[in-house]
Design a protein around this motif. Structure first.
Motif, short mmCIF file in Angstrom:
data_model
loop_
_atom_site.label_atom_id
_atom_site.label_comp_id
_atom_site.label_asym_id
_atom_site.label_seq_id
_atom_site.Cartn_x
_atom_site.Cartn_y
_atom_site.Cartn_z
N LYS A 118 153.24 -26.33 38.28
CA LYS A 118 154.77 -25.51 37.26
C LYS A 118 154.84 -26.58 36.47
N ASN A 140 153.88 -20.20 38.18
CA ASN A 140 155.41 -20.08 38.23
C ASN A 140 156.27 -20.22 40.23
N GLY A 141 155.01 -20.10 41.01
CA GLY A 141 155.57 -20.78 42.31
C GLY A 141 154.81 -20.05 43.15
N SER A 142 154.47 -20.01 44.43
CA SER A 142 153.62 -20.29 45.19
C SER A 142 152.37 -20.82 44.90
N GLU A 144 150.60 -22.61 46.25
CA GLU A 144 149.04 -23.48 47.00
C GLU A 144 148.07 -22.11 46.89
N ASP A 157 151.74 -30.15 42.33
CA ASP A 157 153.23 -30.17 43.14
C ASP A 157 154.03 -30.89 43.90
N ILE A 158 155.44 -30.38 43.69
CA ILE A 158 156.24 -31.19 44.64
C ILE A 158 156.09 -31.07 46.66
N VAL A 159 155.96 -31.91 46.80
CA VAL A 159 155.90 -32.47 48.50
C VAL A 159 157.02 -32.85 49.21
N GLU A 160 157.86 -31.91 49.92
CA GLU A 160 158.77 -32.40 50.75
C GLU A 160 158.51 -32.86 52.15
N THR A 161 158.12 -31.94 53.20
CA THR A 161 157.74 -32.41 54.24
C THR A 161 156.10 -32.92 54.02
N GLY A 162 156.16 -32.07 53.51
CA GLY A 162 154.22 -31.38 53.58
C GLY A 162 153.86 -30.38 54.19
N LYS A 163 155.15 -29.10 55.39
CA LYS A 163 154.68 -28.20 56.18
C LYS A 163 153.98 -27.27 54.86
N THR A 164 154.30 -27.26 53.83
CA THR A 164 153.66 -25.80 52.96
C THR A 164 151.87 -26.74 52.83
C1 PRP Z 1 158.66 -26.07 46.58
C2 PRP Z 1 157.49 -26.69 46.25
C3 PRP Z 1 156.36 -26.61 47.79
C4 PRP Z 1 157.40 -27.25 48.27
C5 PRP Z 1 157.00 -28.08 48.97
O1 PRP Z 1 158.97 -25.04 46.66
O2 PRP Z 1 156.50 -25.77 45.23
O3 PRP Z 1 155.96 -25.51 47.47
O4 PRP Z 1 158.45 -26.77 48.02
O5 PRP Z 1 158.13 -28.28 50.11
P1 PRP Z 1 156.96 -29.05 51.54
O6 PRP Z 1 156.40 -30.50 51.55
O7 PRP Z 1 158.74 -29.34 52.26
O8 PRP Z 1 156.79 -27.84 52.96
P2 PRP Z 1 159.95 -24.55 46.62
O9 PRP Z 1 160.94 -23.89 48.04
O10 PRP Z 1 160.79 -25.21 45.06
O11 PRP Z 1 159.48 -22.73 45.76
P3 PRP Z 1 158.36 -22.90 44.69
O12 PRP Z 1 157.28 -22.03 45.54
O13 PRP Z 1 159.00 -21.66 43.92
O14 PRP Z 1 157.82 -23.66 43.85
#
Ligand code: PRP
Length: 208
Positions: A118, A140-142, A144, A157-164
């Motif tokens: 994105k 635009n999303g998903s 992974e 992409d953004i990684v927060e917990t790494g769970k996704t």
């Molecule tokens: C964000 C990012 C990842 C997820 C990461 O998605 O794009 O998919 O959070 O978080 P995690 O590391 O804790 O698993 P978001 O919920 O913003 O939705 P998106 O699919 O529209 O990017």
């Protein structure tokens, strides 16, 4: 007369946490958390008016002066480079911008790397600093899913917990930059409402 400060909050959990800080800092507006569909709330005594907006739109409202202040992720600031002042790191909404790919992925430098994201500006800048040729695929999303279906080699992409990532068989290959929520200000609003804004920043700084 006291000037009202307009603040754009990102709709969702981050916005609610940020409001919690503003409330603690002396800018309450309890009606804001009531379960209704209103998007604008004001508390004239505290001199503040809040708006709920889509997180990725906060910087647009602030840059164009529709809002004096806003709470916005550093990811959006890096991606779109809005002309705003960044006043405070709120130390919340912490995550990181990463390159991720399938565990078994081996980068073959002899061909262009296909990158789905994105965040095309951040990705382009990152790879150009490494002089690596890439093909960008804007999603635009998903994000992974892209490497799983062979649409791309890696993602940014953004990684927060790494769970996704884990649940989709991907792993972090590189961290590009740490991200957190920032308080941003419109440039001319900062001049005209300077005193009120400086007071808010100072009070907010005490509770961050
Ligand atoms: C964000 C990012 C990842 C997820 C990461 O998605 O794009 O998919 O959070 O978080 P995690 O590391 O804790 O698993 P978001 O919920 O913003 O939705 P998106 O699919 O529209 O990017």
């Amino acid at each position: 007369m006291k000037q009202m400060i307009n603040i754009a909050l990102p709709k969702g959990r981050l916005g609610e946490k940020a409001y919690g800080l503003l409330e603690k800092a002396g800018y309450p507006c309890p009606e804001l958390l009531e379960d209704n569909r209103k998007l604008v709330f004001e508390n004239p005594e505290a001199g503040v008016r809040y708006f709920w907006v889509k997180p990725s739109d906060v910087a647009i409202y602030v840059e164009r002066g529709a809002s004096d202040l806003g709470i916005c992720g550093k990811d959006i600031l890096l991606e779109y480079g809005p002309e705003v002042y960044e006043l405070l790191d709120l130390q919340m909404g912490k995550c990181r911008m990463c390159v991720a790919g399938p565990k078994e992925f081996i980068d073959d430098h002899s061909r262009r790397l296909r990158v789905a994201t994105k965040f095309t500006t951040i990705a382009r800048r990152h790879y150009s600093s490494q002089s690596r040729e890439i093909e960008l695929i804007h999603l635009n999303g998903s994000i992974e899913i892209a490497p799983l279906l062979g649409l791309s080699d890696v993602i940014v992409d953004i990684v927060e917990t790494g769970k996704t990532l884990r649940e989709n068989g991907l792993e972090v290959m590189e961290t590009i930059v740490p991200i957190s929520a920032r308080l941003v200000a419109n440039k001319s609003g900062f001049k005209f409402k300077g005193e009120e804004i400086r007071r808010l920043v100072s009070e907010l700084g005490k509770v961050v």
